[in-house]
Design a protein around this motif. Structure first.
Motif, PDB file in Angstrom:
ATOM      1  N   SER A 289      11.101  -4.471  -1.076  1.00  0.00           N
ATOM      2  CA  SER A 289       9.949  -3.880  -1.773  1.00  0.00           C
ATOM      3  C   SER A 289      10.382  -2.622  -2.521  1.00  0.00           C
ATOM      4  O   SER A 289       9.960  -2.390  -3.658  1.00  0.00           O
ATOM      5  N   VAL A 290      11.219  -1.812  -1.879  1.00  0.00           N
ATOM      6  CA  VAL A 290      11.697  -0.591  -2.540  1.00  0.00           C
ATOM      7  C   VAL A 290      12.490  -0.978  -3.801  1.00  0.00           C
ATOM      8  O   VAL A 290      12.297  -0.381  -4.864  1.00  0.00           O
TER       9      VAL A 290
ATOM     10  N   THR B 102       0.849  -1.198   0.000  1.00  0.00           N
ATOM     11  CA  THR B 102       0.000   0.000   0.000  1.00  0.00           C
ATOM     12  C   THR B 102       0.884   1.247   0.000  1.00  0.00           C
ATOM     13  O   THR B 102       2.071   1.178   0.339  1.00  0.00           O
ATOM     14  N   VAL B 103       0.282   2.383  -0.339  1.00  0.00           N
ATOM     15  CA  VAL B 103       1.070   3.612  -0.430  1.00  0.00           C
ATOM     16  C   VAL B 103       1.544   4.059   0.945  1.00  0.00           C
ATOM     17  O   VAL B 103       2.609   4.650   1.109  1.00  0.00           O
TER      18      VAL B 103
ATOM     19  N   LEU C  34       4.889   7.310  -4.386  1.00  0.00           N
ATOM     20  CA  LEU C  34       5.269   5.900  -4.223  1.00  0.00           C
ATOM     21  C   LEU C  34       5.051   5.468  -2.775  1.00  0.00           C
ATOM     22  O   LEU C  34       5.016   6.309  -1.865  1.00  0.00           O
ATOM     23  N   PRO C  35       4.935   4.158  -2.538  1.00  0.00           N
ATOM     24  CA  PRO C  35       4.751   3.682  -1.158  1.00  0.00           C
ATOM     25  C   PRO C  35       5.885   4.148  -0.252  1.00  0.00           C
ATOM     26  O   PRO C  35       7.056   4.091  -0.639  1.00  0.00           O
TER      27      PRO C  35
ATOM     28  N   ILE D 218       1.234  -3.113  -6.377  1.00  0.00           N
ATOM     29  CA  ILE D 218       1.880  -1.950  -5.742  1.00  0.00           C
ATOM     30  C   ILE D 218       0.946  -0.760  -5.925  1.00  0.00           C
ATOM     31  O   ILE D 218       0.673  -0.341  -7.055  1.00  0.00           O
ATOM     32  N   LEU D 219       0.435  -0.267  -4.797  1.00  0.00           N
ATOM     33  CA  LEU D 219      -0.581   0.790  -4.868  1.00  0.00           C
ATOM     34  C   LEU D 219       0.066   2.151  -4.659  1.00  0.00           C
ATOM     35  O   LEU D 219       0.597   2.438  -3.582  1.00  0.00           O
ATOM     36  N   THR D 220       0.046   2.955  -5.702  1.00  0.00           N
ATOM     37  CA  THR D 220       0.584   4.315  -5.625  1.00  0.00           C
ATOM     38  C   THR D 220      -0.597   5.282  -5.632  1.00  0.00           C
ATOM     39  O   THR D 220      -1.737   4.862  -5.833  1.00  0.00           O
TER      40      THR D 220
END
Ligand SMILES: Cc1ncc(COP(=O)(O)O)c(C=O)c1O
Length: 386
Positions: free
Chosen positions: A368-369, A15-16, A358-359, A318-320
């Motif tokens: 994740s990054v 999530t963001v 970005l998250p 991936i939620l932006t």
């Protein structure tokens, strides 16, 4: 009761933002105290302690807690008796900034922004001042400080108030001075999406003790004592459960900021050099808080549009977020205003079309990054613009 899988956010979804929660056992102990005292709201012991501790942490003298940032903004305007005329503000913000003006019968006058900071452009403010202008309502977007000196100089020249929507700016400093000390009043949000949270919540920071008193009356229906109501107040109070929660999240806030700044550095390092991808530069005059990590996409150089990047990342769970698209000036409730004409804020129009947050949160894993950055780097090769 555990939620059925369909109602849970999948562990695979990034999530963001994501709140870093306090220890549940510690929160349980505080709840036991609240149960024993039966003091649920109205300036209880947890509320008093949180006001004190937050003022100390943020380097301010007059801090009033609120049930959320929106009501705090509403009360900020009422505190300065701004309930007619015009206020100059930015279209590049969360809806609450413009809506509190409307709720106070004030017309928002939208001013263009600076491309570098995404904040209101002081060089465009003076042309918008009219005999009806009461104040400048500026936003420290993503926690990046506004040009407070330039804004104050304009306000002083024209006899205007300055209110800062500092919803994103917890703990930020400009030139070694807490950002909340600039302007007449500042407002913080402690919503669950913010780096410091009380679930829902906010605070109003006043310059003087007299202002703080007025804020506190307005926050509690205007009640001064059992038989005196001094003005048309509202219910903006934070309750004891939120304040207790907030005391625990405050213990973890330095670590949260430290982790976010580490992730910010990682993003900058991994995204550096991708043609058409720009991000905010570190500033030597600012102590940042890592609240957000926006990138700005030049679709012709990157080869993929912002919307396509947003959709591609979503396909990878991936939620932006397109903060802030659309601009407030595009909402149907404001689009007919003269100051809403897109030609009047060309920079804001462009930034809103190309930004993607970005998250970022303290517990976001390095892997994740890396994955997010690899996807961004690789996408133009796998899905170039047609
Ligand atoms: C810039 C800005 N102003 C105001 C608010 C409103 O704060 P709240 O959600 O606490 O009412 C938010 C977000 O929540 C925000 O991002």
């Amino acid at each position: 009761m555990a939620l059925p899988p369909s109602q849970r956010l999948s562990d695979n979804v990034i999530t963001v933002t994501r709140p870093t929660l306090p220890d549940l056992e510690e929160f349980g102990k505080q709840l036991e105290e609240i149960w024993a005292s039966r003091w649920l709201t109205n300036d209880g012991p947890f509320h008093k302690e949180l006001e004190h501790r937050l003022a100390e942490r943020l380097g301010v003298e007059n801090l009033s807690l609120f049930c959320n940032g929106t009501i705090a903004l509403l009360v900020a305007l009422q505190t300065l008796r701004i309930n007619s005329g015009e206020v100059i503000t930015t279209p590049f913000t969360f809806p609450a900034t413009a809506h509190v003006l409307h709720w106070n019968r004030v017309t928002p006058v939208f001013c263009d922004i600076e491309e570098e900071s995404c904040n209101i452009d002081p060089s465009r403010i003076e042309e918008l001042i009219s005999p009806d202008t009461k104040a400048i309502l500026a936003v420290h977007v993503y926690g990046t400080p506004c040009d407070c000196q330039a804004i104050q100089a304009i306000a002083d020249k024209h006899g205007l108030h300055v209110i800062y929507d500092a919803a994103h700016a917890f703990g930020v400093e400009l030139n070694g001075i807490p950002i909340l000390r600039y302007g007449d009043l500042s407002v913080l949000s402690f919503h669950a999406t913010k780096l410091y949270t009380t679930v829902e919540g906010g605070a109003l920071i006043s310059r003087t003790e007299a202002q703080r008193k007025r804020v506190n009356f307005l926050r509690n229906f205007g009640i001064a004592d059992e038989e005196t109501v001094v003005g048309p107040g509202i219910n903006g109070k934070m309750n004891e459960l939120q304040a207790a929660f907030g005391l625990l999240t405050l213990k973890g806030v330095e670590e949260e900021i430290r982790q976010r700044l580490r992730i910010t550095e990682m993003y900058r390092d991994r995204l550096d050099g991708i043609p058409g991808i720009r991000f905010l530069k570190p500033r030597s005059d600012v102590r940042p808080n890592g609240a957000y990590f926006p990138i700005f996409i030049d679709p012709t150089r990157y080869g993929v549009s912002r919307n396509d990047l947003h959709a591609a990342l979503k396909r990878h769970n991936i939620l932006t977020r397109k903060y802030f698209y659309p601009l407030c000036s595009h909402y149907s409730c404001y689009s007919a205003l003269p100051s809403s004409a897109p030609s009047r804020h060309q920079v804001a129009e462009k930034v809103a079309e190309n930004v993607l947050c970005l998250p970022i949160y303290g517990t976001l894993e390095e892997a994740s990054v890396e994955a997010i950055c690899n996807l961004i780097r690789g996408l133009p090769q796998s899905a170039p613009l047609g």
